[in-house]
Design an enzyme around this catalytic site. Structure first.
Site, PDB file in Angstrom:
ATOM      1  N   ASP A 148      68.667  10.740 -16.533  1.00 44.08           N
ATOM      2  CA  ASP A 148      68.501  11.748 -15.671  1.00 44.08           C
ATOM      3  C   ASP A 148      66.877  11.800 -15.335  1.00 44.08           C
ATOM      4  O   ASP A 148      66.097  11.118 -16.088  1.00 44.08           O
ATOM      5  CB  ASP A 148      68.875  13.181 -16.238  1.00 44.08           C
ATOM      6  CG  ASP A 148      69.270  14.183 -15.144  1.00 44.08           C
ATOM      7  OD1 ASP A 148      68.700  13.868 -13.761  1.00 44.08           O
ATOM      8  OD2 ASP A 148      69.973  15.079 -15.184  1.00 44.08           O
ATOM      9  N   TRP A 149      66.642  12.442 -14.219  1.00 43.34           N
ATOM     10  CA  TRP A 149      65.002  12.213 -13.654  1.00 43.34           C
ATOM     11  C   TRP A 149      64.242  12.983 -14.773  1.00 43.34           C
ATOM     12  O   TRP A 149      64.060  14.109 -14.829  1.00 43.34           O
ATOM     13  CB  TRP A 149      65.033  12.720 -12.413  1.00 43.34           C
ATOM     14  CG  TRP A 149      65.129  11.717 -11.072  1.00 43.34           C
ATOM     15  CD1 TRP A 149      64.151  11.641 -10.323  1.00 43.34           C
ATOM     16  CD2 TRP A 149      66.137  10.743 -11.026  1.00 43.34           C
ATOM     17  NE1 TRP A 149      64.971  10.378  -9.386  1.00 43.34           N
ATOM     18  CE2 TRP A 149      65.868   9.936  -9.867  1.00 43.34           C
ATOM     19  CE3 TRP A 149      67.325  10.254 -11.714  1.00 43.34           C
ATOM     20  CZ2 TRP A 149      66.799   8.942  -9.538  1.00 43.34           C
ATOM     21  CZ3 TRP A 149      68.168   9.272 -11.299  1.00 43.34           C
ATOM     22  CH2 TRP A 149      67.979   8.674 -10.234  1.00 43.34           C
TER      23      TRP A 149
END
Length: 755
Positions: A231-232
């Site tokens: 995930d970012w």
């Protein structure tokens, strides 16, 4: 695949390989031009393409190119329609091709542990079987267009509060049966190109560096052969993450972690073979995207809007409909009340926010559908800017309602109430909306409440209204879909994919959500959603699987092709469904399985099959289900596998988890014998519950208890109860010299080796 990936990897420098394992920028992978490795783009989101404009700042998440905004997953899941979800996925894939996007960051398959999770509108269900089936359909649809789907957020990311640092503590069986299961079937059945790991820790380790999660389960057990992306901003330790199975870090680290990978390989801390495997997975997806790229691709915006309208209409759930107040008549006066009429909430906030290609006007769509004989009256009723009660607006609404034949009140949750990034703290809609509904009920008996929300809400006014239509966040075609359902052009066929509790405190996670500091314990275990309510006997406001129709359906003639089978057999279940009403409609037939008697804790029932069937008035069809071992199994932590205990199981056919209309009994026989391993600290009662072990211990125990004049068959004898509960080692002291410690060790060894 025409490209020889292994050959390319041999030609890459260490620095190029390390560089490929992190992003070029916020949305692209790095190219290696000298070797013909292109850069590909990935972007949000699950219910519509959110490709930010080139001139947009990273934080300007609402500045994206126009795309079709389909119903969010919370609503779409209520269609229980695999084919429809796949069609929506295919449309998303078409739009990705048109915008040169190679990977779509969705769907989200996280379980709805609590109705308070701010991102629940992006997730399908509280039930892992339903969630995984719909996620698989979504993935198949997207990937049918040569675009990769990214299944997210793996795993146990079920809240927004401290989602980037919280340590989620979940026992192994619960992980397997609930939180992993929501992903497992989607991975095995649909083979997503990409899986995204979650921000949180899982049992002490960040998901981004959790080998058990990313390699042992996802890659080795489930055979995921695409790549894993963070995930970012989810990466904690890049080298540990790569070693654990995190292939691609997003977004760019500006070369910082690339250098760490290079240094780790040179120092021997990280095997270059592990780096090569990550590069191979990334390259496989990059070249798949390149091979499937459609030059000059376009999509039909009108066709996609029509699909969005159909999807929204098929997903709406008719929760209540006294006196058949719906469908509305195309005559008389209808009051449309509520600020949501003019400014509807049709999507959630956060990274999935879409700039729609167009947006239906609810008032105009209802006006158009009603025709010339319908007189529409609009009243604002409340303000969206704040929760304050405006008596002037309420009085205007009462006036409009009192002069109408029916009042349709639009209510729900404003953007400020639920969003990615934070969780709700209560299940209430704004008080000005509750007050409005109560006030309208004072002057009008025919009230329809239309709810626009991303997750369950409390309804203190439920007994004062005749009809409730749950529309969730219906996307850009919400207005047209509402008109279709309200006037009966479309017969509502949605059923709840989550339970609506009467109040928040009834929810099983109530005392343990969102946890304390950076730790949340899933103390409710397996008992999530209806598994808890049904087992505990708590009456919900509306149960899982509930949904009404404008017609009536009857069920009959349940049958199974086998009544006594081994656990590796297949059982076919059939049931007849008939439309006995006056309108064509669709019914969702639900199959649950109940283990009648189990040695381990199991829910009252669990969903193991569902089918959606269309029936004209008077038409009857036979619906068939196929059940395999997993339909009857629980996850046994001793053998680290799914296991069926021999015994009776009930197959239940229902309209919802609480409305079971037919049942049949089958016996399933286990082909795997599990022998417990006993020690001197094992309880006497546990040993005696095993027939083979009891045959060894029984004579010794009888000799001891007879000498002590203890009646072991007397359930109310205190000494007998003590003996049953004591560890085997305590028998030495009670034996009066008949049993030594050495003899006990030999006895335990004999017990463990008896055939």
């Amino acid at each position: 695949m025409a490209v020889d990936i292994k050959k390319i990897i041999k030609q890459m420098t260490l620095e190029e390989k390390a560089g490929l394992c992190s992003g070029l920028d916020f949305w692209h992978t790095k190219p290696v031009e000298r070797l013909g490795i292109p850069s590909i783009m990935m972007t949000d989101g699950p219910h519509g393409l959110r490709k930010q404009r080139e001139d947009a700042e990273i934080a300007d998440i609402n500045n994206s190119v126009p795309a079709t905004c389909f119903p969010s997953a919370a609503g779409l899941a209520c269609s229980w329609d695999r084919e429809l979800v796949e069609r929506v996925g295919a449309a998303l894939g078409e739009e990705c091709q048109a915008e040169n996007v190679s990977i779509l960051l969705g769907p989200g398959a996280n379980i709805k542990r609590s109705p308070l999770c701010g991102r629940n509108f992006e997730y399908f269900s509280e039930d892992p079987y339903l969630s995984s089936e719909l996620a698989a359909s979504h993935i198949k649809g997207v990937q049918s267009q040569g675009v990769g789907a990214c299944l997210k957020h793996f795993a146990a990311n079920n809240q927004e509060h401290r989602r980037m640092t919280v340590d989620t503590i979940v026992d192994e069986r619960t992980l397997r049966e609930i939180y992993f299961a929501s992903f497992e079937n989607a991975v095995k059945k649909a083979r997503p190109w990409v899986v995204m790991c979650a921000y949180n820790k899982l049992n002490g380790e960040y998901c981004s560096e959790n080998r058990y999660l990313l390699t042992e389960v996802l890659k080795n057990e489930w055979m995921h052969d695409g790549f894993v992306v963070s995930d970012w901003g989810a990466v904690n330790d890049r080298v540990s993450g790569l070693d654990a199975g995190l292939d691609l870090e997003m977004p760019t680290s500006h070369g910082i972690t690339d250098k760490k990978i290079v240094e780790a390989v040179k120092s021997g801390k990280l095997s270059e073979n592990i780096l090569n495997r990550a590069v191979e997975r990334i390259l496989k997806v990059i070249f798949m995207a390149l091979e499937n790229k459609k030059e000059n691709a376009q999509y039909d915006k009108d066709a996609h809007h029509r699909l969005a309208r159909q999807a929204a209409a098929e997903s709406m759930v008719l929760l209540k409909n006294e006196d058949d107040v719906l469908p509305l008549k195309k005559s008389g006066t209808i009051a449309l009340i509520g600020a949501f009429v003019k400014k509807p909430r049709y999507q959630g906030s956060g990274s999935s926010h879409i700039t729609p290609t167009r947006l239906d006007d609810i008032y105009e769509e209802i006006k158009k559908a009603g025709g010339d004989k319908v007189n529409l009256v609009y009243s604002e009723g409340y303000r969206l800017e704040n929760d304050g009660i405006d008596e002037e607006l309420i009085n205007e609404a009462k006036k409009a309602a009192s002069s109408s034949d029916v009042a349709v009140v639009f209510a729900g949750l404003p953007d400020e109430y639920e969003s990615e990034g934070f969780d709700r703290t209560h299940m209430s809609i704004p008080e000005n909306q509750n007050r409005l509904i109560e006030a309208v009920a004072e002057v009008q008996s025919n009230i329809v409440v239309v709810l626009l929300n991303g997750s369950p809400v409390e309804m203190p006014w439920i007994d004062k209204v005749k009809s409730v239509l749950e529309a969730y966040l219906g996307g850009q075609a919400l207005g047209g879909a509402l008109a279709d359902v309200l006037f009966g052009e479309v017969n509502p066929s949605g059923k709840l994919a989550e339970t609506f509790p009467v109040k928040l405190s009834h929810n099983p996670s109530y005392l343990n959500f969102p946890g304390e500091d950076d730790r949340v314990e899933y103390k409710e275990g397996l008992f999530v959603g209806y598994r808890y309510y049904d087992t505990k006997g708590i009456e919900p406001l509306f149960p899982f699987g509930h949904g009404l129709s404008y017609t009536k359906f009857e069920y009959s003639d349940i049958s199974v092709d086998k009544k006594d089978v081994s656990d590796n057999s297949i059982i076919n279940v059939s049931v007849k469904v008939k439309n006995v009403g006056k309108m064509a409609g669709k019914e969702i037939v639900q199959l649950y399985v109940k283990d009648v008697k189990s040695s381990v804790r199991r829910p009252e029932k669990e969903l193991k099959g569902f089918e959606k069937v269309f029936l004209n008035p008077g038409e009857e069809k036979t619906v068939t289900f196929t059940l395999d071992k997993r339909a009857f199994a629980y996850y046994n932590t001793q053998i680290k596998d799914w296991h069926v205990e021999s015994g009776e199981f009930l197959i239940l056919i229902g309209r919802s988890s609480r409305d079971i209309v037919l049942k049949e009994s089958v016996r399933v026989n286990s082909t795997v014998k599990i022998r417990k391993r006993f020690t001197v600290n094992s309880a006497v009662e546990d040993v005696m519950s095993d027939s083979s072990a009891a045959a060894v211990l029984g004579p010794v125990l009888k000799e001891i208890t007879d000498a002590l004049q203890i009646d072991m068959d007397n359930a109310h004898d205190m000494m007998a109860a003590n003996i049953k509960n004591m560890p085997l080692r305590s028998l030495v002291g009670y034996s009066q010299g008949r049993l030594s410690e050495e003899m006990l060790e030999e006895l335990v060894d004999k017990i463990n080796n008896v055939e």
